[in-house]
Design an enzyme around this catalytic site. Sequence first.
Site, PDB file in Angstrom:
ATOM      1  CB  SER A   9      -0.912   0.012   1.216  1.00 25.36           C
ATOM      2  OG  SER A   9      -1.470   1.304   1.333  1.00 25.36           O
ATOM      3  CG  HIS A  34      -3.833  -1.571  -1.831  1.00 22.51           C
ATOM      4  ND1 HIS A  34      -4.906  -2.349  -2.208  1.00 22.51           N
ATOM      5  CD2 HIS A  34      -4.276  -0.815  -0.790  1.00 22.51           C
ATOM      6  CE1 HIS A  34      -5.948  -2.084  -1.430  1.00 22.51           C
ATOM      7  NE2 HIS A  34      -5.590  -1.151  -0.558  1.00 22.51           N
ATOM      8  CG  ASP A  36      -5.185   2.194   0.941  1.00 21.36           C
ATOM      9  OD1 ASP A  36      -6.135   1.421   0.750  1.00 21.36           O
ATOM     10  OD2 ASP A  36      -4.070   1.819   1.365  1.00 21.36           O
ATOM     11  CG  MET A  38      -8.530   7.009   2.597  1.00 20.33           C
ATOM     12  SD  MET A  38      -7.646   7.045   4.165  1.00 20.33           S
ATOM     13  CE  MET A  38      -6.816   5.446   4.098  1.00 20.33           C
ATOM     14  CG  HIS A  67      -9.301   0.105  -0.752  1.00 19.66           C
ATOM     15  ND1 HIS A  67      -8.762  -0.165   0.487  1.00 19.66           N
ATOM     16  CD2 HIS A  67     -10.645   0.087  -0.575  1.00 19.66           C
ATOM     17  CE1 HIS A  67      -9.735  -0.347   1.369  1.00 19.66           C
ATOM     18  NE2 HIS A  67     -10.890  -0.183   0.746  1.00 19.66           N
ATOM     19  CG  MET A  69     -11.423   3.106   1.842  1.00 24.75           C
ATOM     20  SD  MET A  69      -9.941   3.077   2.851  1.00 24.75           S
ATOM     21  CE  MET A  69      -8.713   3.151   1.566  1.00 24.75           C
ATOM     22  CG  MET A 138     -11.846  -2.976   4.563  1.00 25.62           C
ATOM     23  SD  MET A 138     -10.313  -2.527   3.751  1.00 25.62           S
ATOM     24  CE  MET A 138      -9.436  -1.687   5.064  1.00 25.62           C
ATOM     25  CG  ASP A 176      -6.429  -3.092   2.662  1.00 25.49           C
ATOM     26  OD1 ASP A 176      -5.339  -2.833   3.199  1.00 25.49           O
ATOM     27  OD2 ASP A 176      -7.087  -2.267   2.003  1.00 25.49           O
TER      28      ASP A 176
HETATM   29  C1  DX5 Z   1      -6.717   1.248   5.423  1.00 23.55           C
HETATM   30  C2  DX5 Z   1      -6.160   0.920   4.067  1.00 23.55           C
HETATM   31  C3  DX5 Z   1      -5.038  -0.084   4.071  1.00 23.55           C
HETATM   32  C4  DX5 Z   1      -3.851   0.350   4.827  1.00 23.55           C
HETATM   33  C5  DX5 Z   1      -2.880  -0.779   4.967  1.00 23.55           C
HETATM   34  O1  DX5 Z   1      -7.764   2.155   5.284  1.00 23.55           O
HETATM   35  O2  DX5 Z   1      -7.174   0.394   3.241  1.00 23.55           O
HETATM   36  O3  DX5 Z   1      -4.684  -0.419   2.746  1.00 23.55           O
HETATM   37  O4  DX5 Z   1      -3.222   1.442   4.265  1.00 23.55           O
HETATM   38  O5  DX5 Z   1      -1.861  -0.302   5.758  1.00 23.55           O
HETATM   39  P1  DX5 Z   1      -1.209  -1.153   6.927  1.00 23.55           P
HETATM   40  O6  DX5 Z   1      -0.576  -2.330   6.275  1.00 23.55           O
HETATM   41  O7  DX5 Z   1      -0.245  -0.182   7.512  1.00 23.55           O
HETATM   42  O8  DX5 Z   1      -2.309  -1.551   7.869  1.00 23.55           O
HETATM   43 ZN    ZN Z   2      -6.603  -0.464   1.165  1.00 30.30          ZN
END
Ligand code: DX5
Ligand code: ZN
Length: 217
Positions: A9, A34, A36, A38, A67, A69, A138, A176
């Site tokens: 990620s 990956h 993320d 948000m 991903h 969110m 998750m 994840d």
């Molecule tokens: C959380 C994300 C994850 C996260 C993973 O909202 O979807 O992908 O960044 O990070 P670690 O491995 O640090 O938990």
């Molecule tokens: Zn993620």
Amino acid sequence: MKTPIIAPSILAADFANIQREVEMLNASEAGWIHLDVMDGVFVPNISFGLPVCKAIHRYAKKPLDVHLMIEKPENYVEAFKNAGAGIISVHYEACPHLHRNLQQLKDLGVQAGVAINPHTRVNLLRDVIHQIDLVCLMSVNPGFGGQTFIKSTYEKVQALRSIIDNAGAGTKIEVDGGITIENAKPLLEAGADVLVAGSFVFRSENPIDTISNLKNV
Ligand code: DX5
Ligand code: ZN
């Protein structure tokens, strides 16, 4: 036990040196990268969006696993596809018309993913499992990297594996959040295919070795 796809990620990477970080991942055994995304509404945090996705895509030699969110992902998936996404996951909890979202992803020609929060039951995906290429389970509450792995995820992986296998579907299971060398093996034994790891990779002394260790656990 099969060999997993490791999807580091980028959230945990050094954003001031994103080209260097992506080139490191290119040289590693990572299968996907990956991302993320948000929005500060669906989750209580804001990360990055389209320009960063485009910048990563300029250097990446591996598929971008995006991903989302975010609320109303249907308004943004085409733009993320154009920014280089190869796999796009929308959140079950943000999609009252999930079947339509999945159709939209298929029509765009990207792999269709569905992410579910820790409290969301895997059974809810049963009727659309043939439309899903990837379920992102998750194993922390979405919004932040560096959180502790929620142990009930093992049972969810097993239950989802049965649903997929009983349906004869080809859906991959991605886990994840909070992935480490300790939970990687039991997750793969439970039936996971893809492991996302942020902090564990980027905060390690040698991320290339850490990725290799996760892949060959
Ligand atoms: C959380 C994300 C994850 C996260 C993973 O909202 O979807 O992908 O960044 O990070 P670690 O491995 O640090 O938990
Ligand atoms: Zn993620």
